[in-house]
Design a protein around this motif. Structure first.
Motif, PDB file in Angstrom:
ATOM      1  N   GLN A 108       9.381  34.224  44.983  1.00  0.00           N
ATOM      2  CA  GLN A 108       9.620  32.904  45.554  1.00  0.00           C
ATOM      3  C   GLN A 108       8.363  32.042  45.626  1.00  0.00           C
ATOM      4  O   GLN A 108       8.397  30.923  46.121  1.00  0.00           O
ATOM      5  N   LEU A 109       7.265  32.569  45.124  1.00  0.00           N
ATOM      6  CA  LEU A 109       6.004  31.827  45.219  1.00  0.00           C
ATOM      7  C   LEU A 109       5.572  31.214  43.888  1.00  0.00           C
ATOM      8  O   LEU A 109       4.403  30.930  43.671  1.00  0.00           O
ATOM      9  N   SER A 122       9.222  28.079  55.264  1.00  0.00           N
ATOM     10  CA  SER A 122      10.044  27.735  54.096  1.00  0.00           C
ATOM     11  C   SER A 122      10.336  28.979  53.267  1.00  0.00           C
ATOM     12  O   SER A 122      11.420  29.122  52.699  1.00  0.00           O
ATOM     13  N   LEU A 123       9.390  29.883  53.229  1.00  0.00           N
ATOM     14  CA  LEU A 123       9.570  31.138  52.498  1.00  0.00           C
ATOM     15  C   LEU A 123      10.627  32.014  53.170  1.00  0.00           C
ATOM     16  O   LEU A 123      11.505  32.565  52.494  1.00  0.00           O
ATOM     17  N   LEU A 130      -3.196  38.060  44.305  1.00  0.00           N
ATOM     18  CA  LEU A 130      -1.900  37.775  43.691  1.00  0.00           C
ATOM     19  C   LEU A 130      -1.392  36.398  44.092  1.00  0.00           C
ATOM     20  O   LEU A 130      -0.623  35.783  43.354  1.00  0.00           O
ATOM     21  N   VAL A 131      -1.806  35.928  45.257  1.00  0.00           N
ATOM     22  CA  VAL A 131      -1.445  34.587  45.706  1.00  0.00           C
ATOM     23  C   VAL A 131      -2.699  33.856  46.156  1.00  0.00           C
ATOM     24  O   VAL A 131      -3.708  34.466  46.524  1.00  0.00           O
ATOM     25  N   TYR A 187      -0.049  26.763  52.723  1.00  0.00           N
ATOM     26  CA  TYR A 187       0.850  26.998  51.596  1.00  0.00           C
ATOM     27  C   TYR A 187       0.328  28.138  50.737  1.00  0.00           C
ATOM     28  O   TYR A 187      -0.880  28.292  50.550  1.00  0.00           O
ATOM     29  N   TYR A 188       1.259  28.917  50.215  1.00  0.00           N
ATOM     30  CA  TYR A 188       0.944  30.039  49.345  1.00  0.00           C
ATOM     31  C   TYR A 188       1.621  29.823  48.003  1.00  0.00           C
ATOM     32  O   TYR A 188       2.745  29.329  47.941  1.00  0.00           O
ATOM     33  N   VAL A 189       0.949  30.212  46.925  1.00  0.00           N
ATOM     34  CA  VAL A 189       1.512  30.110  45.585  1.00  0.00           C
ATOM     35  C   VAL A 189       0.933  31.250  44.742  1.00  0.00           C
ATOM     36  O   VAL A 189      -0.183  31.723  45.008  1.00  0.00           O
TER      37      VAL A 189
END
Length: 115
Positions: free
Chosen positions: A24-25, A33-34, A62-63, A77-79
């Motif tokens: 989901q990222l 939101s996640l 990884l993020v 925020y994470y991506v």
């Protein structure tokens, strides 16, 4: 539910939550939101589980995270990082392979399983 089955389910879910979160990222998400995205897909995760997981994934590179301070309430925020995208693809392949193997075993059709 017995303590044993509860413990076994927790153990079973542990690795799948990592895959679910990574999946989901692809687009930036903040914690709440996640949680909503995951719950919409039927995957429940407590914030007490999510945030340590996100910190671990960030430490593993990884993020990536960044703060958005444009709103009245700052959000982190994470991506997925480039490395995280590669790892997600490898984990997805492994998940599909493992799922197929387990389905064969659970159906009891081991004799006709592909080599």
């Amino acid at each position: 539910m017995s303590k044993l089955i509860s413990s076994l389910i927790t153990e079973l879910r542990r690795g799948t939550l990592t895959l679910a979160v990574l999946s989901q990222l692809r687009t930036p998400q903040y914690g709440y939101s996640l949680v909503q995205l995951l719950e919409k897909s039927g995957v429940s995760i407590d914030q007490s589980t999510l945030y340590p997981l996100l910190r671990r994934l960030e430490k593993q590179e990884l993020v990536e995270s960044s703060w958005d301070t444009t709103e009245s309430r700052p959000r982190k925020y994470y991506v997925l990082s480039e490395y995280g995208i590669e790892i997600l693809e490898q984990l997805k392949d492994e998940w599909e392979k493992t799922t197929n193997e387990l389905q064969t075993l659970l159906k009891g059709d081991v004799e006709n399983a592909p080599d």
